[in-house]
Design a protein around this motif. Structure first.
Motif, mmCIF file in Angstrom:
data_model
loop_
_atom_site.group_PDB
_atom_site.id
_atom_site.type_symbol
_atom_site.label_atom_id
_atom_site.label_comp_id
_atom_site.label_asym_id
_atom_site.label_seq_id
_atom_site.Cartn_x
_atom_site.Cartn_y
_atom_site.Cartn_z
ATOM 1 N N LEU A 153 -0.279 11.057 2.261
ATOM 2 C CA LEU A 153 -0.836 9.943 3.026
ATOM 3 C C LEU A 153 -2.172 10.342 3.652
ATOM 4 O O LEU A 153 -2.417 11.513 3.943
ATOM 5 C CB LEU A 153 0.132 9.511 4.132
ATOM 6 N N ASP A 154 -3.039 9.342 3.879
ATOM 7 C CA ASP A 154 -4.295 9.619 4.569
ATOM 8 C C ASP A 154 -4.004 9.858 6.052
ATOM 9 O O ASP A 154 -2.881 9.597 6.526
ATOM 10 C CB ASP A 154 -5.293 8.471 4.367
ATOM 11 N N PRO A 155 -4.971 10.376 6.812
ATOM 12 C CA PRO A 155 -4.706 10.708 8.225
ATOM 13 C C PRO A 155 -4.147 9.550 9.040
ATOM 14 O O PRO A 155 -3.236 9.754 9.857
ATOM 15 C CB PRO A 155 -6.092 11.138 8.738
ATOM 16 N N SER B 119 0.850 -1.194 0.000
ATOM 17 C CA SER B 119 0.000 0.000 0.000
ATOM 18 C C SER B 119 0.884 1.242 0.000
ATOM 19 O O SER B 119 2.111 1.149 0.207
ATOM 20 C CB SER B 119 -0.896 0.007 1.237
ATOM 21 N N THR C 263 5.243 12.690 5.215
ATOM 22 C CA THR C 263 3.827 12.290 5.308
ATOM 23 C C THR C 263 2.986 12.833 4.154
ATOM 24 O O THR C 263 1.770 12.660 4.139
ATOM 25 C CB THR C 263 3.210 12.764 6.643
ATOM 26 N N ARG D 185 -0.524 8.982 8.002
ATOM 27 C CA ARG D 185 0.321 10.055 8.529
ATOM 28 C C ARG D 185 0.622 9.838 10.004
ATOM 29 O O ARG D 185 1.761 9.992 10.451
ATOM 30 C CB ARG D 185 -0.368 11.406 8.360
#
Length: 289
Positions: free
Chosen positions: A176-178, A147, A173, A181
Motif C-alpha cells: 500500500l502507499d503511505p 482501489s 499494509t 498504510r
C-alpha cells in the motif's frame, strides 16, 4: 489468568522424512493474554508466517500444542473449522481472496457460514465494514471495482465480520502507499481499542510495530529469540541488527542523541514521542539563555 493463546514446545517441519526436510518452527513456547496487541517480526524465512498459520489450524504442528482458552485446538480434528471462526486469519494481499458479486456478499461470506442470517447477519456486515473503514456506498459495488486500499479493507472486514476472539494479520499494509498504510493501520488500532480482542500483527515495518504493539515476538531461523515489551525489544538494537532486523528510525536517532550526551530518555518509539522530548529540551535551553 488463563492465556487466550498458549504455545507449548511448538514445532513444524516441512517435508518431514524427505531429502527436502526443513524445520520452519522449532520448539516455540509462549503465552498471549486476552486483549494484547502482539507484534511479530523476523526476516524472510524466519518462521513467523508458519507460526501464525498454526494458530488456527491451517497447518498442524509436527510437535507441540496450540492451546486456545486452555484447550488444545487439535483435540478433535473434526472441529478444527470452528477454531477458524475464533482465530481469524488475514493473509498478505488478502484482496486476492475476494470473489463475490458485491462487497457486501464478500464480507457476509464468513458469518453466513457460521449460521448468521437476516438482521443478525446484516448487523455483522455493517459493523465489520465500519471497523475496517469500508464506506457504506461501496457495499453494493463489485469488489473488483475498488482501489487497492479499499480491497484490502473489504477483505479484512470479511474476517472481522466473524467476530474472532483472536485476529491475526500477516503483513496487512504490504504494497500500500503511505496514505493507504496509515488509514489501514489506524482502522486496525481503532478496532482493537473498541473490540478489546487479541491481535497479532506480522510486519516488516518496525515503525508500525512500535506504534501499536504491547509486546513483540522476534523470530530468527525458526527459533523464538525474544518475546518482551516493545520498548525492551527495541532497546536491543545491536542484537536485532545481527539477525537482519532494524529498530525504528526515530528510535535509532534518539539513541544516537543520547550517546552524544543529550539528556533524552531511552525507549522513544514514535515521532510524536520524539517531538515532545525535543520541544521540552528546546524550552529548557531557552530558559538557560
Amino acid at each position: 489468568m488463563t492465556p487466550v493463546l498458549e504455545l507449548k514446545n511448538l514445532s513444524f517441519v516441512y517435508g518431514q522424512g524427505t531429502p527436502f526436510e526443513k524445520c520452519a518452527v522449532d520448539n516455540v513456547s509462549l503465552k498471549i493474554n486476552k486483549g494484547e496487541f502482539i507484534g511479530i517480526i523476523g526476516h524472510t524465512g524466519s518462521g513467523k508466517s508458519t507460526l501464525v498459520q498454526m494458530l488456527n489450524g491451517l497447518i498442524k504442528p509436527t510437535d507441540g500444542q496450540v492451546l486456545l482458552d486452555g484447550e488444545d485446538i487439535w483435540t478433535n480434528p473434526k472441529e478444527i473449522r470452528k477454531i477458524r471462526f475464533k482465530v481469524g486469519m488475514v493473509f498478505q494481499y488478502p484482496e486476492y481472496q475476494l470473489f463475490e458479486e458485491t462487497v457486501y456478499k464478500d464480507i457476509a461470506f464468513g458469518p453466513t457460514n457460521m449460521g448468521k442470517t437476516g438482521d443478525d447477519l446484516d448487523k455483522s456486515v455493517i459493523k465489520a465494514a465500519e471497523f475496517a473503514g469500508v464506506k457504506p456506498e461501496l457495499l453494493q459495488k463489485s469488489p473488483f471495482d475498488l482501489s487497492g486500499g479499499e480491497k484490502r479493507r473489504a477483505a479484512i472486514a470479511g474476517v472481522i465480520a466473524m467476530d474472532p476472539e483472536v485476529l491475526v494479520l500477516d503483513e496487512p499494509t504490504a504494497g500500500l502507499d503511505p496514505m493507504g498504510r496509515e488509514i489501514l493501520l489506524s482502522q486496525i488500532t481503532q478496532y482493537h481499542k473498541e473490540r478489546k480482542n487479541t491481535i497479532l500483527l506480522v510486519s516488516h515495518s518496525m515503525e508500525d510495530i512500535a506504534r501499536v504493539a504491547d509486546r513483540i515476538i522476534v523470530m530468527n531461523d525458526s527459533h523464538l529469540v525474544m518475546f518482551d515489551k516493545t520498548k525492551e525489544v527495541f532497546s536491543h538494537g545491536d542484537e536485532l541488527r545481527k539477525i537482519g532486523l532494524k529498530i525504528p528510525q526515530i528510535t535509532s536517532i534518539m539513541q544516537q542523541l543520547k550517546s552524544d550526551g543529550f539528556n533524552v530518555p531511552s525507549g522513544i518509539l514514535t515521532v510524536d514521542e520524539a517531538f515532545e522530548v525535543i520541544v521540552s529540551l528546546l524550552k529548557k535551553e531557552e530558559k538557560l539563555w
